[in-house]
Scaffold this motif. Structure first.
Motif, short mmCIF file in Angstrom:
data_model
loop_
_atom_site.label_atom_id
_atom_site.label_comp_id
_atom_site.label_asym_id
_atom_site.label_seq_id
_atom_site.Cartn_x
_atom_site.Cartn_y
_atom_site.Cartn_z
N PRO A 53 2.79 -4.10 8.10
CA PRO A 53 3.69 -4.66 9.11
C PRO A 53 2.87 -5.31 10.23
CG PRO A 53 4.33 -2.42 8.54
CD PRO A 53 3.01 -2.67 7.89
N PRO A 54 3.40 -6.37 10.86
CA PRO A 54 2.65 -7.11 11.87
C PRO A 54 2.03 -6.28 13.00
CG PRO A 54 4.62 -8.30 11.29
CD PRO A 54 4.71 -6.97 10.59
N PRO A 55 2.71 -5.29 13.58
CA PRO A 55 2.06 -4.60 14.70
C PRO A 55 1.01 -3.57 14.26
CG PRO A 55 4.23 -3.67 14.33
CD PRO A 55 4.10 -4.85 13.40
N THR A 56 0.92 -3.29 12.97
CA THR A 56 0.01 -2.27 12.47
C THR A 56 -1.40 -2.83 12.28
OG1 THR A 56 1.84 -1.24 11.28
CG2 THR A 56 -0.37 -0.62 10.59
N PRO A 57 -2.42 -2.19 12.86
CA PRO A 57 -3.79 -2.66 12.60
C PRO A 57 -4.16 -2.41 11.14
CG PRO A 57 -3.74 -1.05 14.41
CD PRO A 57 -2.37 -1.08 13.80
N PHE A 58 -4.93 -3.32 10.56
CA PHE A 58 -5.34 -3.16 9.16
C PHE A 58 -6.42 -2.11 9.06
CE2 PHE A 58 -7.86 -4.15 5.42
CZ PHE A 58 -6.87 -4.17 4.46
N LYS A 59 -6.16 -1.09 8.25
CA LYS A 59 -7.14 -0.04 7.99
C LYS A 59 -6.95 0.39 6.55
CE LYS A 59 -8.89 4.40 9.50
NZ LYS A 59 -8.65 5.58 10.32
N TRP A 60 -7.91 0.08 5.70
CA TRP A 60 -7.79 0.36 4.28
C TRP A 60 -8.42 1.70 3.95
CZ3 TRP A 60 -4.71 -1.31 0.77
CH2 TRP A 60 -4.95 -1.00 -0.56
N THR A 61 -7.66 2.59 3.32
CA THR A 61 -8.19 3.91 2.95
C THR A 61 -8.11 4.17 1.46
OG1 THR A 61 -6.01 4.90 3.34
CG2 THR A 61 -7.56 4.89 5.18
N GLU A 62 -7.51 3.26 0.71
CA GLU A 62 -7.30 3.44 -0.72
C GLU A 62 -8.51 3.00 -1.53
OE1 GLU A 62 -4.43 4.41 -2.89
OE2 GLU A 62 -4.38 5.54 -1.04
N ASP A 63 -8.69 3.62 -2.67
CA ASP A 63 -9.71 3.20 -3.63
C ASP A 63 -9.05 2.21 -4.58
OD1 ASP A 63 -11.78 2.91 -5.39
OD2 ASP A 63 -11.71 4.96 -6.14
N LEU A 64 -9.59 1.02 -4.66
CA LEU A 64 -9.02 0.00 -5.55
C LEU A 64 -9.51 0.12 -6.98
CD1 LEU A 64 -9.02 -3.20 -3.34
CD2 LEU A 64 -7.06 -1.91 -4.15
N SER A 65 -10.49 1.00 -7.23
CA SER A 65 -11.00 1.11 -8.58
C SER A 65 -10.00 1.83 -9.49
CB SER A 65 -12.33 1.87 -8.59
OG SER A 65 -12.15 3.18 -8.12
N THR A 66 -9.96 1.41 -10.73
CA THR A 66 -9.12 2.02 -11.74
C THR A 66 -9.89 2.06 -13.05
OG1 THR A 66 -8.13 -0.01 -12.57
CG2 THR A 66 -7.04 1.02 -10.69
N ASP A 67 -9.35 2.75 -14.03
CA ASP A 67 -9.96 2.80 -15.36
C ASP A 67 -9.65 1.54 -16.15
OD1 ASP A 67 -10.90 5.31 -14.74
OD2 ASP A 67 -9.21 6.34 -15.68
N ASP A 68 -8.70 0.76 -15.68
CA ASP A 68 -8.26 -0.42 -16.41
C ASP A 68 -9.24 -1.58 -16.22
OD1 ASP A 68 -5.90 0.83 -17.30
OD2 ASP A 68 -4.97 0.42 -15.37
#
Length: 130
Positions: A53-68
């Motif tokens: 959402p626009p007022p939310t600062p961007f902070k990525w905590t997820e791991d994008l790696s997968t087995d695929d």
């Protein structure tokens, strides 16, 4: 088409639909630091969708790696970068660019592309994709 994942909100929401013949192996939805993160897997691909959402600062905590072998990360990051055709780069744009570099992601949109999303509220078209 049928609904795989839905994350609702008082103001907005995110959903992913797939073709009826698509076999979905798993799906998950959660919020982290204000981001809405939806993910599903088929036999051939993992897709992760992010909404900031626009007022939310961007902070990525997820791991994008997968087995695929194939993983598509898509999102509306509500951020600006001159690399994406904006006149300026904001802090969120810098952070999204950093995520792309760290995750070896490829930008799929170009500033000269036709808009992929139209905001009725702002009466303007936008290009989205990472």
């Amino acid at each position: 088409m049928h609904l795989v994942i839905f994350h609702g909100s008082r103001v907005h929401g995110s959903a992913i639909y797939v073709r009826d013949k698509t076999s979905v192996k798993s799906s998950s939805v959660h919020s982290a630091d204000g981001l809405e993160i939806l993910r599903f897997k088929t036999n051939n691909i993992t897709i992760t969708s992010v909404y900031k959402p626009p007022p939310t600062p961007f902070k990525w905590t997820e791991d994008l790696s997968t087995d695929d072998a194939v993983h598509l990360a898509i999102g509306d990051f509500n951020s600006h970068s001159s690399n994406w055709g904006y006149s300026d780069t904001n802090k969120d744009g810098e952070l999204v660019e950093g995520l792309a570099l760290e995750g070896n992601l490829v930008l799929l949109n170009r500033a000269k592309d036709k808009p992929s999303v139209h905001s009725a509220r702002w009466r303007k078209g936008y290009i989205h994709g990472l």
